[in-house]
Design a protein around this motif. Structure first.
Motif, PDB file in Angstrom:
ATOM      1  N   GLU A  98      37.581  43.109  28.934  1.00 21.17           N
ATOM      2  CA  GLU A  98      37.949  44.141  29.898  1.00 21.17           C
ATOM      3  C   GLU A  98      39.408  44.003  30.323  1.00 21.17           C
ATOM      4  O   GLU A  98      40.107  44.998  30.509  1.00 21.17           O
ATOM      5  N   ILE A  99      39.860  42.760  30.496  1.00 18.87           N
ATOM      6  CA  ILE A  99      41.251  42.546  30.883  1.00 18.87           C
ATOM      7  C   ILE A  99      42.186  42.917  29.737  1.00 18.87           C
ATOM      8  O   ILE A  99      43.239  43.541  29.945  1.00 18.87           O
ATOM      9  N   ILE A 100      41.815  42.548  28.523  1.00 17.40           N
ATOM     10  CA  ILE A 100      42.632  42.892  27.358  1.00 17.40           C
ATOM     11  C   ILE A 100      42.781  44.402  27.226  1.00 17.40           C
ATOM     12  O   ILE A 100      43.853  44.912  26.868  1.00 17.40           O
ATOM     13  N   ALA A 132      45.740  33.392  19.176  1.00 20.99           N
ATOM     14  CA  ALA A 132      46.686  34.478  18.916  1.00 20.99           C
ATOM     15  C   ALA A 132      46.946  35.239  20.206  1.00 20.99           C
ATOM     16  O   ALA A 132      46.156  35.178  21.158  1.00 20.99           O
ATOM     17  N   ILE A 133      48.064  35.954  20.247  1.00 12.53           N
ATOM     18  CA  ILE A 133      48.373  36.792  21.407  1.00 12.53           C
ATOM     19  C   ILE A 133      47.587  38.095  21.255  1.00 12.53           C
ATOM     20  O   ILE A 133      47.907  38.933  20.420  1.00 12.53           O
ATOM     21  N   ALA A 134      46.546  38.246  22.072  1.00 19.25           N
ATOM     22  CA  ALA A 134      45.683  39.415  21.962  1.00 19.25           C
ATOM     23  C   ALA A 134      46.318  40.650  22.583  1.00 19.25           C
ATOM     24  O   ALA A 134      46.257  41.742  22.024  1.00 19.25           O
ATOM     25  N   ALA A 135      46.928  40.489  23.754  1.00 16.76           N
ATOM     26  CA  ALA A 135      47.495  41.645  24.453  1.00 16.76           C
ATOM     27  C   ALA A 135      48.520  41.180  25.470  1.00 16.76           C
ATOM     28  O   ALA A 135      48.564  40.002  25.854  1.00 16.76           O
ATOM     29  N   ALA A 136      49.361  42.115  25.903  1.00 18.69           N
ATOM     30  CA  ALA A 136      50.368  41.844  26.929  1.00 18.69           C
ATOM     31  C   ALA A 136      50.325  42.951  27.968  1.00 18.69           C
ATOM     32  O   ALA A 136      49.701  44.003  27.748  1.00 18.69           O
ATOM     33  N   ALA A 137      50.993  42.720  29.096  1.00 18.67           N
ATOM     34  CA  ALA A 137      51.031  43.680  30.212  1.00 18.67           C
ATOM     35  C   ALA A 137      49.625  43.994  30.714  1.00 18.67           C
ATOM     36  O   ALA A 137      49.320  45.141  31.053  1.00 18.67           O
ATOM     37  N   CYS A 138      48.782  42.970  30.787  1.00 20.66           N
ATOM     38  CA  CYS A 138      47.401  43.147  31.239  1.00 20.66           C
ATOM     39  C   CYS A 138      47.312  42.987  32.758  1.00 20.66           C
ATOM     40  O   CYS A 138      48.047  42.193  33.355  1.00 20.66           O
ATOM     41  N   PHE A 139      46.415  43.716  33.375  1.00 21.14           N
ATOM     42  CA  PHE A 139      46.182  43.627  34.808  1.00 21.14           C
ATOM     43  C   PHE A 139      45.063  42.619  35.074  1.00 21.14           C
ATOM     44  O   PHE A 139      44.025  42.644  34.420  1.00 21.14           O
ATOM     45  N   LEU A 140      45.281  41.762  36.068  1.00 21.49           N
ATOM     46  CA  LEU A 140      44.310  40.745  36.431  1.00 21.49           C
ATOM     47  C   LEU A 140      43.770  41.005  37.829  1.00 21.49           C
ATOM     48  O   LEU A 140      44.483  41.545  38.688  1.00 21.49           O
ATOM     49  N   PRO A 141      42.526  40.583  38.109  1.00 20.30           N
ATOM     50  CA  PRO A 141      41.993  40.709  39.472  1.00 20.30           C
ATOM     51  C   PRO A 141      42.651  39.698  40.390  1.00 20.30           C
ATOM     52  O   PRO A 141      42.866  38.543  40.005  1.00 20.30           O
ATOM     53  N   LEU A 142      43.012  40.121  41.599  1.00 14.36           N
ATOM     54  CA  LEU A 142      43.636  39.211  42.555  1.00 14.36           C
ATOM     55  C   LEU A 142      42.580  38.345  43.225  1.00 14.36           C
ATOM     56  O   LEU A 142      41.414  38.718  43.309  1.00 14.36           O
ATOM     57  N   ALA A 143      43.007  37.176  43.693  1.00 12.44           N
ATOM     58  CA  ALA A 143      42.085  36.229  44.318  1.00 12.44           C
ATOM     59  C   ALA A 143      41.529  36.809  45.615  1.00 12.44           C
ATOM     60  O   ALA A 143      42.266  37.370  46.432  1.00 12.44           O
ATOM     61  N   GLU A 144      40.225  36.664  45.795  1.00 11.03           N
ATOM     62  CA  GLU A 144      39.555  37.103  47.017  1.00 11.03           C
ATOM     63  C   GLU A 144      38.796  35.928  47.612  1.00 11.03           C
ATOM     64  O   GLU A 144      38.073  35.227  46.921  1.00 11.03           O
ATOM     65  N   GLY A 145      38.969  35.720  48.905  1.00 13.80           N
ATOM     66  CA  GLY A 145      38.278  34.637  49.573  1.00 13.80           C
ATOM     67  C   GLY A 145      38.805  33.266  49.230  1.00 13.80           C
ATOM     68  O   GLY A 145      38.128  32.258  49.456  1.00 13.80           O
ATOM     69  N   ILE A 146      40.025  33.177  48.673  1.00 17.83           N
ATOM     70  CA  ILE A 146      40.641  31.899  48.335  1.00 17.83           C
ATOM     71  C   ILE A 146      41.932  31.769  49.133  1.00 17.83           C
ATOM     72  O   ILE A 146      42.778  32.666  49.120  1.00 17.83           O
ATOM     73  N   ALA A 147      42.073  30.649  49.842  1.00 17.10           N
ATOM     74  CA  ALA A 147      43.290  30.418  50.626  1.00 17.10           C
ATOM     75  C   ALA A 147      44.478  30.187  49.691  1.00 17.10           C
ATOM     76  O   ALA A 147      44.430  29.311  48.841  1.00 17.10           O
ATOM     77  N   VAL A 148      45.499  30.996  49.871  1.00 17.55           N
ATOM     78  CA  VAL A 148      46.694  30.906  49.029  1.00 17.55           C
ATOM     79  C   VAL A 148      47.906  30.710  49.926  1.00 17.55           C
ATOM     80  O   VAL A 148      48.060  31.391  50.934  1.00 17.55           O
ATOM     81  N   ALA A 149      48.764  29.756  49.563  1.00 15.33           N
ATOM     82  CA  ALA A 149      49.964  29.494  50.348  1.00 15.33           C
ATOM     83  C   ALA A 149      50.844  30.739  50.414  1.00 15.33           C
ATOM     84  O   ALA A 149      50.911  31.522  49.465  1.00 15.33           O
TER      85      ALA A 149
END
Length: 284
Positions: free
Chosen positions: A150-152, A188-205
């Protein structure tokens, strides 16, 4: 039901067991084992434990002849299958993707070593160190057992050989593919410029940017390993299992890449990652 009657019933049942019955039980046990393995690190595993408790409770209530409790538990279990499908549709889809890609019987120990794996390690290390030296931001997701189809599909498919010049060119600022993540699949490099889900419920500096949040996000919903190069500081980090390890130096990066691509046994791989965690600073 008296104890003698129960013993006689069980004994008579064993006398009627055929070889195919053992095969039937073995197949069911195998699929249950694989189901547990697939869901062990996901939310679905907690649900499976709850369903198992309900099954045991239903069996005991039937054995003790408690009709009201049996009816309630059987009703819950009957409708619970539909609830499981609705609530955990992503996990079910990932499991079916594993089966469709032929990974049901995959085992890291059985993966054969390929000579080109060392070349992949060297090329990726060179590219990442060069990007970090020039403070060029990068986000590289390395697919493991969990499929990232799905991300690819959100990016531009490349299906290219991994090389340092290609990776550096992808993340070069003001180029068409620099904004997003590169996904590595099967060496191998499958794809580029892919969108990723952002972290939810995780403490980030606070000082961490979108790339780090995206790395934590994809690592919390899959078993992928994501390498991040900070555009502001040039610091190399990697995310795995919803945890971020920062300030990865060249030797630690080489060990990490080698543990992923060279195909060591799972115990050696875990040991390498433990060494990494002792050598780098952890995100507070």
């Amino acid at each position: 039901m008296s104890l003698d009657t129960l013993v006689k019933t069980i004994t008579s049942g064993f006398t009627e067991i055929r070889l195919w019955d053992f095969l039937d039980i073995a197949i069911i046990a195998f699929f249950l084992y694989k189901l547990i393995v697939f869901t062990k690190e996901t939310r679905a595993f907690q649900l499976l434990k709850g369903v198992a408790v309900l099954f045991v409770a239903a069996f005991i209530s039937d054995l003790l002849q408690l009709p009201t409790l049996s009816w309630v538990l059987n009703s819950v279990l009957a409708s619970g299958i539909l609830v499981i499908v609705v609530l955990f549709q992503p996990e079910i889809r990932k499991t079916l993707e594993h089966i469709g890609r032929g990974k049901l019987f995959a085992n890291g120990i059985l993966q054969a070593f390929r000579p080109e794996d060392n070349e992949i390690v060297n090329e990726m290390q060179l590219a990442i160190m060069n990007l970090a030296r020039r403070h060029v931001g990068a986000l590289i997701v390395i697919e493991q057992r969990t499929g990232l189809g799905e991300i690819i599909s959100t990016g531009t498919k490349i299906n290219g050989t991994i090389s340092a010049p290609l990776l550096e060119n992808i993340f070069e600022p003001n180029t068409p593919l620099h904004d997003g993540a590169v996904v590595i699949r099967d060496g191998a490099i499958a794809a580029a410029a892919c969108f990723l889900p952002l972290a939810e419920g995780i403490a980030v500096a606070r000082e961490l940017g979108t790339r780090h949040r995206a790395a934590l996000g994809v690592s919390s919903v899959s078993d992928s390993i994501t390498i991040v190069v900070s555009e502001e500081t040039g610091v190399i980090s990697f995310a795995r299992d919803g945890k971020l390890v920062r300030y990865v130096d060249q030797k630690a990066l080489h060990d990490l890449l080698e543990s992923i691509f060279v195909g060591r046994e799972s115990a050696a791989k875990a040991n390498t990652l433990n060494i990494l965690k002792r050598r780098v600073k952890h995100e507070k």
